[in-house]
Design a protein around this motif. Structure first.
Motif, short mmCIF file in Angstrom:
data_model
loop_
_atom_site.label_atom_id
_atom_site.label_comp_id
_atom_site.label_asym_id
_atom_site.label_seq_id
_atom_site.Cartn_x
_atom_site.Cartn_y
_atom_site.Cartn_z
N LYS A 162 42.95 -1.56 -26.47
CA LYS A 162 44.08 -1.29 -25.82
C LYS A 162 45.15 -2.09 -26.80
O LYS A 162 46.34 -1.48 -27.22
CB LYS A 162 44.49 -1.90 -24.33
N ASN A 163 44.77 -3.18 -27.29
CA ASN A 163 45.72 -3.72 -28.24
C ASN A 163 46.05 -3.01 -29.62
O ASN A 163 47.09 -3.48 -30.25
CB ASN A 163 45.15 -5.30 -28.60
N ILE A 164 45.20 -2.18 -29.93
CA ILE A 164 45.55 -1.37 -31.09
C ILE A 164 46.88 -0.63 -31.11
O ILE A 164 47.47 -0.52 -32.10
CB ILE A 164 44.34 -0.28 -31.41
N GLN A 165 47.09 -0.18 -29.78
CA GLN A 165 48.26 0.45 -29.65
C GLN A 165 49.48 -0.40 -29.28
O GLN A 165 50.68 -0.42 -29.71
CB GLN A 165 48.33 1.54 -28.68
N SER A 166 49.26 -1.34 -28.47
CA SER A 166 50.09 -2.41 -27.61
C SER A 166 50.80 -3.52 -28.65
O SER A 166 51.64 -3.74 -28.66
CB SER A 166 49.70 -2.75 -26.49
N GLN A 167 49.46 -3.79 -29.67
CA GLN A 167 49.93 -5.03 -30.33
C GLN A 167 50.38 -6.15 -29.63
O GLN A 167 51.54 -6.98 -30.23
CB GLN A 167 50.92 -4.40 -31.40
N GLN A 168 50.03 -6.43 -28.58
CA GLN A 168 50.51 -7.65 -27.72
C GLN A 168 49.84 -8.92 -28.43
O GLN A 168 50.47 -10.08 -28.03
CB GLN A 168 49.99 -7.56 -26.48
N VAL A 170 47.50 -10.85 -32.04
CA VAL A 170 47.07 -10.91 -33.20
C VAL A 170 45.31 -10.83 -33.18
O VAL A 170 44.83 -11.71 -32.29
CB VAL A 170 47.40 -12.19 -34.03
N LEU A 171 44.56 -9.83 -33.85
CA LEU A 171 43.30 -9.96 -33.94
C LEU A 171 42.66 -10.49 -35.33
O LEU A 171 43.21 -9.91 -36.30
CB LEU A 171 42.82 -8.57 -33.59
N GLY A 196 44.11 -2.81 -37.45
CA GLY A 196 44.77 -3.87 -36.77
C GLY A 196 44.52 -5.27 -37.26
O GLY A 196 45.38 -6.29 -37.04
N TYR A 225 49.54 -16.78 -37.75
CA TYR A 225 49.09 -15.54 -37.09
C TYR A 225 49.45 -15.96 -35.71
O TYR A 225 49.06 -15.02 -34.76
CB TYR A 225 47.60 -16.05 -36.95
N LYS A 228 52.90 -14.00 -32.10
CA LYS A 228 52.67 -13.39 -30.80
C LYS A 228 52.08 -14.18 -29.84
O LYS A 228 52.00 -13.48 -28.66
CB LYS A 228 51.88 -11.87 -31.16
#
Length: 278
Positions: A162-168, A170-171, A196, A225, A228
């Motif tokens: 889900k984070n790939i789209q939401s970017q909530q 940092v990975l 991402g 990093y 966010k």
């Protein structure tokens, strides 16, 4: 001594009886190497934990190379080996702390509050002339204790997806740059990285002698990093990602989580996207 690291000199000063030692030496290719190194020489009374048996669940082919065991099952392993949740524990590996950091994180996951990693590992212990013993240390009597609330956070593959789209959040990918870019993949069937993800190889955290860099150097490296807030750490199978988490702790940065399945779990589902290059 910091909140997470202890030096060989500090152990000598306090005395071996002040700590319970866990030997976490391992090799991701030669799974017998850690056992062989332990039998050849280890810190007196140290208990050996095997990354392929003691520290992971049954591998299904879908849950990664080092799937987290159930907390209750891991607690039973620790209690059977005489490791108590209230012990003052020092974890060490050969030198650069990549495996010790994983055990440190797992104990924190179980609720252990008093755990340190030997800075520079067994190599540092030998440099200061610390005592060693060979063979297998005598078994400790089993103990019992109750699980406590985890002191660390985890995220699932679905949350990472889900984070790939939401970017909530940092990975952060702890693998070597060539693996991140997808140029080579010695461990897993698919090369590349999670879309991402930012590459921060764990090897950047240590000096040439395997000891952790200074808190300020690490803070300068990891602070960018954190824009966010939460930083999710992953690697190939959830092991070396814990080294980046350990480095963040040394740097005084505490808003982190682990994606335990990491790349090896991610690519077990062909519907999950894969990126290559920078």
């Amino acid at each position: 001594m910091t909140s997470v690291l202890i030096s060989a000199e500090e152990i000598l000063q306090k005395g071996l009886n002040a700590f319970r030692f866990i030997d976490a030496r391992h090799d991701l290719v030669n799974h017998q190497l850690g056992t062989e190194q332990y039998i050849k020489a280890h810190i007196p009374t140290a208990i050996f934990l095997n990354h392929e048996t003691d520290l992971c669940d049954v591998k299904t082919g879908k849950n990664g190379r080092h799937p987290l065991p159930k907390r209750e099952d891991f607690a039973n392993v620790l209690m059977a080996k005489g490791i108590h949740i209230d012990d003052d524990i020092v974890v060490y590996d050969a030198d650069n702390m990549m495996f010790a950091a994983h055990v440190w994180w797992m104990l924190r996951w179980m609720g252990f509050a008093n755990v340190w990693v030997l800075n520079g590992g067994f190599k540092a212990w030998q440099v200061v002339g610390g005592d060693v013993e060979e063979g297998i240390a005598p078994a400790l009597p089993p103990v019992t204790w109750t699980l406590r609330e985890s002191l660390v956070k985890t995220v699932s593959a679905d949350e990472v997806l889900k984070n790939i789209q939401s970017q909530q959040f940092v990975l952060l990918d702890a693998r070597a740059p060539e693996r991140y870019r997808g140029e080579v993949e010695p461990m897993d069937p698919v090369a590349g990285h999670i879309p991402g993800a930012i590459n921060h190889p764990f090897a950047l955290n240590v000096e040439a002698d395997g000891k952790m860099k200074s808190p300020q150097v690490l803070r300068d490296a990891f602070l960018p990093y954190t824009q966010k807030g939460l930083v999710i750490n992953q690697c190939g199978s959830g092991v070396t990602a814990c080294h980046n988490i350990l480095a963040m702790e040394v740097a005084g940065l505490h808003d982190y989580a682990l994606y335990p399945g990491s790349w090896s779990e991610w690519v077990a589902d062909s519907t999950r996207p894969v990126a290559t290059g920078e």
